[in-house]
Design a protein around this motif. Structure first.
Motif, short mmCIF file in Angstrom:
data_model
loop_
_atom_site.label_atom_id
_atom_site.label_comp_id
_atom_site.label_asym_id
_atom_site.label_seq_id
_atom_site.Cartn_x
_atom_site.Cartn_y
_atom_site.Cartn_z
N GLN A 33 0.83 -1.21 0.00
CA GLN A 33 0.00 0.00 0.00
C GLN A 33 0.86 1.26 0.00
OE1 GLN A 33 -2.45 0.49 3.48
NE2 GLN A 33 -3.71 2.08 2.53
N GLY A 34 1.84 1.30 0.88
CA GLY A 34 2.70 2.47 0.96
C GLY A 34 3.45 2.73 -0.33
N THR A 35 3.94 1.66 -0.97
CA THR A 35 4.67 1.80 -2.23
C THR A 35 3.77 2.37 -3.32
OG1 THR A 35 6.14 -0.05 -1.67
CG2 THR A 35 5.95 0.55 -4.00
N LEU A 36 2.56 1.81 -3.45
CA LEU A 36 1.65 2.27 -4.49
C LEU A 36 1.17 3.69 -4.24
CD1 LEU A 36 -0.43 -0.99 -5.01
CD2 LEU A 36 0.98 0.13 -6.74
N GLU A 37 0.81 3.99 -2.99
CA GLU A 37 0.33 5.34 -2.69
C GLU A 37 1.40 6.39 -2.97
OE1 GLU A 37 -3.07 4.25 0.67
OE2 GLU A 37 -1.16 5.13 1.30
#
Length: 273
Positions: A33-37
């Motif tokens: 999630q953090g990578t994509l956001e």
């Protein structure tokens, strides 16, 4: 001037969970999630960080081939541009296969009607090339016994014996499909499809099935687990790397909004058979 309402986009994606600390963002850890956001906000040069909602929040080390998420963005013509730009910047262990404008009523989490996982087990001199995607167990497993045990779990049950209970959350789930077979590659593949899964439920269910397949436990013991409401200490939770989220199912577009309302209702209000 009134600001236009954001547009919701559906993202279909896959990732190798080996080097991620699960889906959900956690301070100090690398997450899907953090990578994509981060990269969505970066490539679109957005003034505020975006927030992704996902169909199934996978644990650390769990993989996904058919994960689905949604994000709300300030324009309605960003699908092709976002997919192209993400393809240039994302690390090799996460891929967004498709970005599209979501139909009205779509919610990646609450509109889903089922999630399908496959857990892969290596029970006899496994190919070393599958060591990151299959869990090695003492074997050989009795696949027929594993399959029979898996099929006995189909239906609406309280899976509390297999879950880490969370305050205010129910452990009642409807298992729509559960079976085991040996793949052409020689692995034992356990397929589980349910309306939703509790935290660590799949890894615990397969751990119990492995005990049956090894002859350590019998069908009566497995059945007794469905009578428990608290986590069973005699059920082994298998390592995460054998687990893959393969697919998420959604209803027809005209049923999405109704499905959201149904999914948000507490499952413990539904009577067990």
């Amino acid at each position: 001037m009134t600001q236009a309402a954001p547009t919701r986009y559906r993202l279909d994606l896959a990732y190798d969970g080996r080097d991620f600390h699960g889906w959900a963002t956690q301070d100090g850890f690398r997450s899907v999630q953090g990578t994509l956001e981060h990269w969505i906000s970066t490539v679109l040069r957005l003034p505020e960080p975006v927030s992704l909602t996902v169909a199934g929040r996978t644990d650390a080390g769990v993989h996904a081939r058919g994960q689905v998420a949604h994000v709300d963005l300030p324009a309605d013509d960003l699908a092709e541009e976002l997919q192209r730009r993400l393809g240039r910047v994302l690390p090799d262990d996460v891929v967004v296969h498709r970005v599209r404008v979501a139909p009205e009523g779509f919610d990646a989490r609450f509109a889903a009607i089922w999630r399908r996982y496959v857990f892969r087990l290596a029970d006899d001199s496994p190919d070393p090339l599958v060591r990151h995607t299959a869990v090695r167990v003492r074997g050989p497993l009795d696949v027929a016994a594993v399959d029979a045990g898996a099929r006995s779990l189909v239906g609406l049950h309280d899976f509390g014996a297999f879950c880490k209970r969370r305050e205010g959350a129910t452990t009642i789930r409807e298992m729509l499909e559960c079976h085991a077979e040996r793949s052409p590659a020689g692995l034992v593949e356990v397929t589980l499809r349910a309306d939703a899964f509790c935290h660590s439920m799949v890894r615990s269910v397969v751990g119990a099935l492995v005990a049956v397949g090894q002859g350590q436990r019998d069908a009566a013991w497995l059945a007794s687990l469905l009578d428990r409401v608290d986590r069973a200490g005699d059920v082994t939770v298998l390592p995460p790397h054998g687990l893959v989220l393969e697919e998420v199912g959604y209803p027809d577009d005209d049923q999405l909004a109704a499905r959201q309302l149904e999914a948000r209702a507490r499952r413990d209000e539904r009577p067990l058979p």
